[in-house]
Design a protein around this motif. Structure first.
Motif, PDB file in Angstrom:
ATOM      1  N   VAL A  73       0.823  -1.205   0.000  1.00 34.01           N
ATOM      2  CA  VAL A  73       0.000   0.000   0.000  1.00 34.01           C
ATOM      3  C   VAL A  73       0.849   1.243   0.000  1.00 34.01           C
ATOM      4  O   VAL A  73       0.580   2.216  -0.679  1.00 34.01           O
ATOM      5  CB  VAL A  73      -0.921   0.013   1.242  1.00 34.01           C
ATOM      6  CG1 VAL A  73      -1.624   1.338   1.366  1.00 34.01           C
ATOM      7  CG2 VAL A  73      -1.933  -1.105   1.139  1.00 34.01           C
ATOM      8  N   THR A  74       1.912   1.184   0.777  1.00 33.69           N
ATOM      9  CA  THR A  74       2.732   2.382   0.897  1.00 33.69           C
ATOM     10  C   THR A  74       3.496   2.672  -0.383  1.00 33.69           C
ATOM     11  O   THR A  74       4.066   3.737  -0.534  1.00 33.69           O
ATOM     12  CB  THR A  74       3.737   2.228   2.040  1.00 33.69           C
ATOM     13  OG1 THR A  74       4.421   0.983   1.834  1.00 33.69           O
ATOM     14  CG2 THR A  74       3.015   2.195   3.375  1.00 33.69           C
ATOM     15  N   VAL A  75       3.510   1.742  -1.313  1.00 35.06           N
ATOM     16  CA  VAL A  75       4.292   1.958  -2.525  1.00 35.06           C
ATOM     17  C   VAL A  75       3.517   2.743  -3.572  1.00 35.06           C
ATOM     18  O   VAL A  75       4.062   3.236  -4.532  1.00 35.06           O
ATOM     19  CB  VAL A  75       4.737   0.610  -3.129  1.00 35.06           C
ATOM     20  CG1 VAL A  75       5.925   0.787  -4.026  1.00 35.06           C
ATOM     21  CG2 VAL A  75       5.072  -0.356  -2.007  1.00 35.06           C
ATOM     22  N   HIS A  76       2.212   2.882  -3.371  1.00 33.95           N
ATOM     23  CA  HIS A  76       1.386   3.532  -4.386  1.00 33.95           C
ATOM     24  C   HIS A  76       1.829   4.945  -4.673  1.00 33.95           C
ATOM     25  O   HIS A  76       1.865   5.385  -5.812  1.00 33.95           O
ATOM     26  CB  HIS A  76      -0.064   3.586  -3.931  1.00 33.95           C
ATOM     27  CG  HIS A  76      -0.753   2.267  -4.108  1.00 33.95           C
ATOM     28  ND1 HIS A  76      -1.806   1.888  -3.344  1.00 33.95           N
ATOM     29  CD2 HIS A  76      -0.534   1.271  -4.967  1.00 33.95           C
ATOM     30  CE1 HIS A  76      -2.196   0.686  -3.724  1.00 33.95           C
ATOM     31  NE2 HIS A  76      -1.446   0.289  -4.702  1.00 33.95           N
ATOM     32  N   LEU A 102       5.467  -3.699  -9.574  1.00 34.67           N
ATOM     33  CA  LEU A 102       5.131  -3.919  -8.175  1.00 34.67           C
ATOM     34  C   LEU A 102       4.744  -5.365  -7.911  1.00 34.67           C
ATOM     35  O   LEU A 102       5.164  -5.978  -6.936  1.00 34.67           O
ATOM     36  CB  LEU A 102       3.969  -3.008  -7.767  1.00 34.67           C
ATOM     37  CG  LEU A 102       4.309  -1.533  -7.564  1.00 34.67           C
ATOM     38  CD1 LEU A 102       3.035  -0.741  -7.401  1.00 34.67           C
ATOM     39  CD2 LEU A 102       5.192  -1.366  -6.350  1.00 34.67           C
ATOM     40  N   ILE A 103       3.928  -5.885  -8.837  1.00 26.30           N
ATOM     41  CA  ILE A 103       3.456  -7.252  -8.645  1.00 26.30           C
ATOM     42  C   ILE A 103       4.621  -8.219  -8.628  1.00 26.30           C
ATOM     43  O   ILE A 103       4.689  -9.140  -7.821  1.00 26.30           O
ATOM     44  CB  ILE A 103       2.445  -7.626  -9.744  1.00 26.30           C
ATOM     45  CG1 ILE A 103       1.130  -6.883  -9.510  1.00 26.30           C
ATOM     46  CG2 ILE A 103       2.177  -9.125  -9.745  1.00 26.30           C
ATOM     47  CD1 ILE A 103       0.130  -7.079 -10.605  1.00 26.30           C
ATOM     48  N   VAL A 114      -1.744  -6.458  -4.037  1.00 31.17           N
ATOM     49  CA  VAL A 114      -1.102  -5.397  -4.814  1.00 31.17           C
ATOM     50  C   VAL A 114      -1.821  -5.208  -6.141  1.00 31.17           C
ATOM     51  O   VAL A 114      -2.139  -4.081  -6.542  1.00 31.17           O
ATOM     52  CB  VAL A 114       0.395  -5.718  -5.036  1.00 31.17           C
ATOM     53  CG1 VAL A 114       1.000  -4.767  -6.041  1.00 31.17           C
ATOM     54  CG2 VAL A 114       1.150  -5.634  -3.733  1.00 31.17           C
ATOM     55  N   SER A 115      -2.108  -6.316  -6.823  1.00 27.04           N
ATOM     56  CA  SER A 115      -2.741  -6.170  -8.142  1.00 27.04           C
ATOM     57  C   SER A 115      -4.138  -5.586  -8.019  1.00 27.04           C
ATOM     58  O   SER A 115      -4.522  -4.706  -8.796  1.00 27.04           O
ATOM     59  CB  SER A 115      -2.766  -7.506  -8.876  1.00 27.04           C
ATOM     60  OG  SER A 115      -3.636  -8.399  -8.240  1.00 27.04           O
ATOM     61  N   SER A 116      -4.890  -6.034  -7.029  1.00 26.72           N
ATOM     62  CA  SER A 116      -6.242  -5.488  -6.897  1.00 26.72           C
ATOM     63  C   SER A 116      -6.182  -4.037  -6.464  1.00 26.72           C
ATOM     64  O   SER A 116      -6.956  -3.196  -6.925  1.00 26.72           O
ATOM     65  CB  SER A 116      -7.076  -6.311  -5.922  1.00 26.72           C
ATOM     66  OG  SER A 116      -6.626  -6.103  -4.611  1.00 26.72           O
ATOM     67  N   GLY A 117      -5.241  -3.739  -5.552  1.00 30.99           N
ATOM     68  CA  GLY A 117      -5.105  -2.366  -5.101  1.00 30.99           C
ATOM     69  C   GLY A 117      -4.756  -1.434  -6.225  1.00 30.99           C
ATOM     70  O   GLY A 117      -5.330  -0.348  -6.367  1.00 30.99           O
ATOM     71  N   CYS A 118      -3.818  -1.860  -7.073  1.00 34.40           N
ATOM     72  CA  CYS A 118      -3.415  -1.017  -8.190  1.00 34.40           C
ATOM     73  C   CYS A 118      -4.569  -0.789  -9.153  1.00 34.40           C
ATOM     74  O   CYS A 118      -4.795   0.320  -9.630  1.00 34.40           O
ATOM     75  CB  CYS A 118      -2.243  -1.665  -8.936  1.00 34.40           C
ATOM     76  SG  CYS A 118      -0.729  -1.622  -7.992  1.00 34.40           S
ATOM     77  N   PHE A 171      -9.848  -2.376  -0.865  1.00 32.33           N
ATOM     78  CA  PHE A 171      -9.055  -2.425  -2.103  1.00 32.33           C
ATOM     79  C   PHE A 171      -8.568  -3.845  -2.391  1.00 32.33           C
ATOM     80  O   PHE A 171      -8.027  -4.120  -3.443  1.00 32.33           O
ATOM     81  CB  PHE A 171      -7.874  -1.452  -2.072  1.00 32.33           C
ATOM     82  CG  PHE A 171      -6.767  -1.840  -1.131  1.00 32.33           C
ATOM     83  CD1 PHE A 171      -6.672  -1.255   0.122  1.00 32.33           C
ATOM     84  CD2 PHE A 171      -5.792  -2.757  -1.507  1.00 32.33           C
ATOM     85  CE1 PHE A 171      -5.644  -1.585   0.980  1.00 32.33           C
ATOM     86  CE2 PHE A 171      -4.764  -3.093  -0.649  1.00 32.33           C
ATOM     87  CZ  PHE A 171      -4.686  -2.513   0.599  1.00 32.33           C
ATOM     88  N   LYS A 172      -8.788  -4.732  -1.441  1.00 26.64           N
ATOM     89  CA  LYS A 172      -8.393  -6.109  -1.675  1.00 26.64           C
ATOM     90  C   LYS A 172      -9.449  -6.917  -2.419  1.00 26.64           C
ATOM     91  O   LYS A 172      -9.215  -8.080  -2.751  1.00 26.64           O
ATOM     92  CB  LYS A 172      -8.100  -6.796  -0.341  1.00 26.64           C
ATOM     93  CG  LYS A 172      -6.823  -6.305   0.271  1.00 26.64           C
ATOM     94  CD  LYS A 172      -6.564  -6.956   1.589  1.00 26.64           C
ATOM     95  CE  LYS A 172      -5.243  -6.492   2.155  1.00 26.64           C
ATOM     96  NZ  LYS A 172      -5.136  -6.783   3.582  1.00 26.64           N
ATOM     97  N   PHE A 173     -10.592  -6.300  -2.687  1.00 29.42           N
ATOM     98  CA  PHE A 173     -11.636  -7.033  -3.404  1.00 29.42           C
ATOM     99  C   PHE A 173     -11.203  -7.163  -4.861  1.00 29.42           C
ATOM    100  O   PHE A 173     -10.973  -6.185  -5.537  1.00 29.42           O
ATOM    101  CB  PHE A 173     -12.962  -6.264  -3.324  1.00 29.42           C
ATOM    102  CG  PHE A 173     -13.655  -6.392  -2.000  1.00 29.42           C
ATOM    103  CD1 PHE A 173     -15.017  -6.250  -1.906  1.00 29.42           C
ATOM    104  CD2 PHE A 173     -12.949  -6.642  -0.842  1.00 29.42           C
ATOM    105  CE1 PHE A 173     -15.669  -6.359  -0.687  1.00 29.42           C
ATOM    106  CE2 PHE A 173     -13.582  -6.749   0.380  1.00 29.42           C
ATOM    107  CZ  PHE A 173     -14.952  -6.602   0.460  1.00 29.42           C
TER     108      PHE A 173
END
Lengths: 478, 273
Positions: free
Chosen positions: B1-4, B30-31, B40-44, B209-211
């Motif tokens: 999350v902090t990498v966004h 990132l992935i 990460v992928s869902s968040g992005c 964001f994990k959905f």
């Protein structure tokens, strides 16, 4: 001879008889829908002497009846079940309710025609008073049959609320339907109805597509009567067609939804639009409906399922579904390696059609009957089935046998996927398969290919035996 | 999350589609880098959707647009950073005084929740599975000790043994699938099955964001590149994540509220709309 004489002729004869016989009670129970009686009298028209003879005979019978009536103090309309060749009670035949009305508690007088009270339907022509009633009607159960020549079938009490099966005869004339209505039905609809009734067009999508095509023809041939508006009259014009189709075979949910859409579109037509413009518009909307909700929907479903089918999958399908067939063929064309197991069941054996089309395209297939499904299920990785409709509570209404396959799949932890276009969604909620279903021809079940011989052929004569051919079943969510 | 946040300021491209392409490349990097790839992928994906949901007309100047997108990005990050606290607040009433809790491996959301429960004055006892593939259970135990929560590490294989002593099970998630099931550290599935067998509620805490728009039908449906860590090859190594189907999950706590597994697909549609 059961040619349906035109109703007017029938009425004329009746009137003549009334005049000649001088009976005031003529009107009772003799009129409309009487193609059976009409058939006989139609034949008699050509030979007046025969007619006179028979009339005399009938008069005598009628007098005897009247005396008997007076004696018993019941002055109700008498109707016999006509046992003549064409004399089926058509409109009653399809409504299951009257089964209960028939022999309930009425004492049977063997040499006399049985008297019945037909509360539900219109009165039918009394025909053969002079023929002694074939009273093999020994049982008084409300569910017992009327052994008429091939029209009526034994009713089962649990399913007596459903539209009972009555097959349209293959002859082009339809004596089982009221003659006057028949002449006003568009030939495309009649053809469609016969196709439905004989199972030529089978399957939710194909029935809907065929129906919409027929309705397009109807719309094009329709001319607005003088003093009437197209958007109001067309609806009324179509209604008897829909009744006719329902009579041939109960409407599927897909057809019902399409009809609702069509009616909505008809009502949207502006009052100032010319007839040809309105017709063109309606046909265009029908085409659009077909294109969007059936064809494109199928494409979308197929696209979604491409990711679900993986290499080395073993997919089980049941009977025939146009959507599932599309999914499998598209997956095969895109190069996925998988094999299919087709499960089939009597009496329709629709799985063969699925099998044929898949094998033609080179898909690796196996074929089993439904009694082997628990044997084969351990090899299966997923089950894909089609649906007749999706109910509001998430239950699936589909071809009989589907829920069985789904239950076995569940016990083997095999995922069951249902492919269904959105136009087949229904807002009904049903928790069992009995409250709403379709009854098929019980005679289809009779053919068992066994060495020991076919022991079901005489099922109609066995009083305690009934055959039940259900068409649909509800598959529940876990 | 902090990498966004890093991903966004770096790029100086001139067109919107160029920007999009750059963001996609960043996502892929990132992935590949991180181990918890599902979130990460869902968040992005959700991040991208969120920031591009602004009205793009009337933006003659690309710089203006960029600034607007950055602002939205910051808004999103702020929302995400707060979500853990929000979830802890929502889930707190479900933990009663004197309950014994079982949790799996290390999850920051679960840690946040347990800390909140502790600070609201409840007496809780926690069992943590060691999660021996990377011993993250030990780390969780350490964190809990520091927060003065009484906790104990158990073997992964002791889950069945301990289940009768616990009152409820709380786990985090790396991803929440469209079916309502969760993708989490390996060992979660058997914990879920055991909980169901002994009728213990199984709760999942996960940020929205994990959905993810994934519908696995079984364990084999999990994408291979997310199953194994980037360090090991898939042949020799052990899978890192597993899938727990929705029928074993009682409730999901997320920043959009308390959901039953069947409600997840509805919320997912709303998120992606």
């Amino acid at each position: 001879m059961s040619s349906p004489s035109p109703k007017k002729q029938d009425k004329e004869e009746q009137k003549q008889k009334a005049v000649k016989a001088g009976e005031g009670k003529k009107g009772q129970g003799k009129e409309d829908g009487g193609s059976g009686g009409g058939g006989e009298h139609g034949a008699a028209v050509k030979k007046p002497t025969t007619k006179a003879e028979r009339r005399a005979l009938q008069e005598a019978q009628r007098k005897a009846k009247e005396e008997r009536l007076a004696a018993q103090g019941k002055g109700t309309a008498k109707q016999t079940t006509s046992t003549s060749g064409g004399g089926a009670k058509r409109s009653q035949a399809s409504k299951g309710g009257e089964g209960g009305a028939k022999l309930e508690g009425k004492p049977l007088e063997v040499p006399r025609p049985t008297r019945q009270r037909n509360s539900s339907s219109s009165t039918s022509v009394t025909t053969d008073d002079h023929r002694p009633n074939k009273s093999s009607k020994s049982s008084k159960k409300a569910t017992e049959q009327q052994v008429e020549t091939g029209r009526r079938v034994k009713q089962l009490q649990l399913f007596s609320h459903l539209q009972q099966y009555s097959k349209a005869p293959s002859s082009p004339t339809l004596p089982w339907h009221s003659v006057s209505t028949y002449t006003s039905i568009h030939p495309a609809i009649i053809k469609l109805g016969l196709h439905y009734s004989h199972g030529v067009i089978c399957g939710s999508n194909s029935r809907c597509v065929a129906m919409l095509a027929a309705f397009k023809k109807v719309i094009n041939d329709y001319t607005t009567p003088v003093q009437k508006e197209l958007r109001r009259d067309l609806d009324a014009h179509i209604r008897p067609f829909i009744n006719f189709l329902t009579h041939c075979r109960p409407l599927s949910v897909s057809m019902g939804n399409a009809i609702k859409y069509l009616k909505r579109e008809i009502s949207k037509i502006g009052p100032d639009q010319s007839e040809s413009e309105a017709k063109r518009l309606l046909c265009a909307t029908i085409d659009e409906y077909l294109e969007l909700y059936i064809v494109k929907a199928g494409t979308e479903i197929s696209k979604l399922c491409q990711n679900i089918i993986k290499d080395n999958d073993v997919i089980l399908v049941y009977a025939f579904s146009s959507v599932v067939q599309r999914v499998l063929l598209d997956a095969h064309c895109s190069g996925r390696q998988f094999r299919v197991i087709v499960v089939d069941s009597r009496p329709k054996m629709e799985g063969r059609h699925m099998l044929r089309t898949l094998v033609q395209k080179g898909v690796k297939c196996s074929y089993v009957l439904i009694n082997a499904v628990s044997y084969i299920m351990k090899e299966v990785s997923k089950v894909i089935v089609g649906a007749h409709s999706l109910l509001a509570n998430g239950y699936v209404m589909s071809r009989i046998g589907t829920s069985q396959v789904a239950l076995v799949a569940r016990s083997f932890n095999v995922p069951v996927l249902v492919c269904c276009e959105t136009y087949k969604f229904s807002d009904r909620v049903q928790t069992d398969s009995i409250v709403n279903n379709e009854l098929g021809d019980p005679n289809d079940l009779v053919q068992i290919n066994r060495r020991q011989g076919n022991f079901l052929t005489g099922w109609k004569d066995i009083p305690c035996l009934g055959l039940l051919n259900l068409v649909y079943v509800i598959t529940m969510r876990p | 999350v902090t990498v966004h946040d890093c991903s966004f300021d770096i790029y100086s491209v001139g067109t919107i589609s160029g920007l999009r392409a750059e963001l996609k490349v960043a996502t892929e990097t990132l992935i590949k880098a991180r181990t918890s790839t599902v979130s990460v992928s869902s968040g992005c994906e959700l991040f991208l959707r969120f920031i591009t949901m602004t009205s793009l007309e009337g933006q003659n100047d690309f710089e203006d647009l960029r600034r607007k997108l950055i602002k939205r990005g910051d808004m999103y990050l702020q929302k995400v950073a707060d979500s853990r606290q929000k979830i802890a607040h929502i889930a707190n009433p479900f933990i009663r005084d004197g309950t014994t809790i079982l949790t799996h491996s290390r999850s920051r959301v679960v840690y946040c929740l347990l800390k909140e429960a502790m600070s609201s004055g409840k007496r809780i006892k926690v069992f943590v599975t060691a999660s021996t593939i990377d011993n993250s259970g030990e780390e969780m135990h350490q964190l809990l000790q520091d927060a003065k929560v009484p906790s104990k590490v158990i073997l992964d294989s002791a889950v069945g043994f301990i289940m009768e002593e616990v009152d409820l099970v709380i786990v985090g998630a790396e991803g929440v699938a469209e079916s309502g099931g969760i993708i989490n550290k390996i060992g979660t599935y058997q914990m879920a099955v055991m909980a169901k067998a002994l009728n213990k509620p199984f709760y999942v805490v996960a940020e929205s964001f994990k959905f993810v728009r994934m519908y696995p039908l079984n364990q084999g449906d999990l994408p291979n590149d997310e199953k194994y860590t980037s360090v090991n090859s898939s042949e020799d190594s052990h899978p890192y994540i597993d899938y727990s189907p929705p029928q074993y999950i009682t409730l999901l706590f997320s920043d959009i509220g308390v959901l039953t597994p069947s409600a997840v697909s509805d919320e997912l549609i709303k998120l992606y709309l």
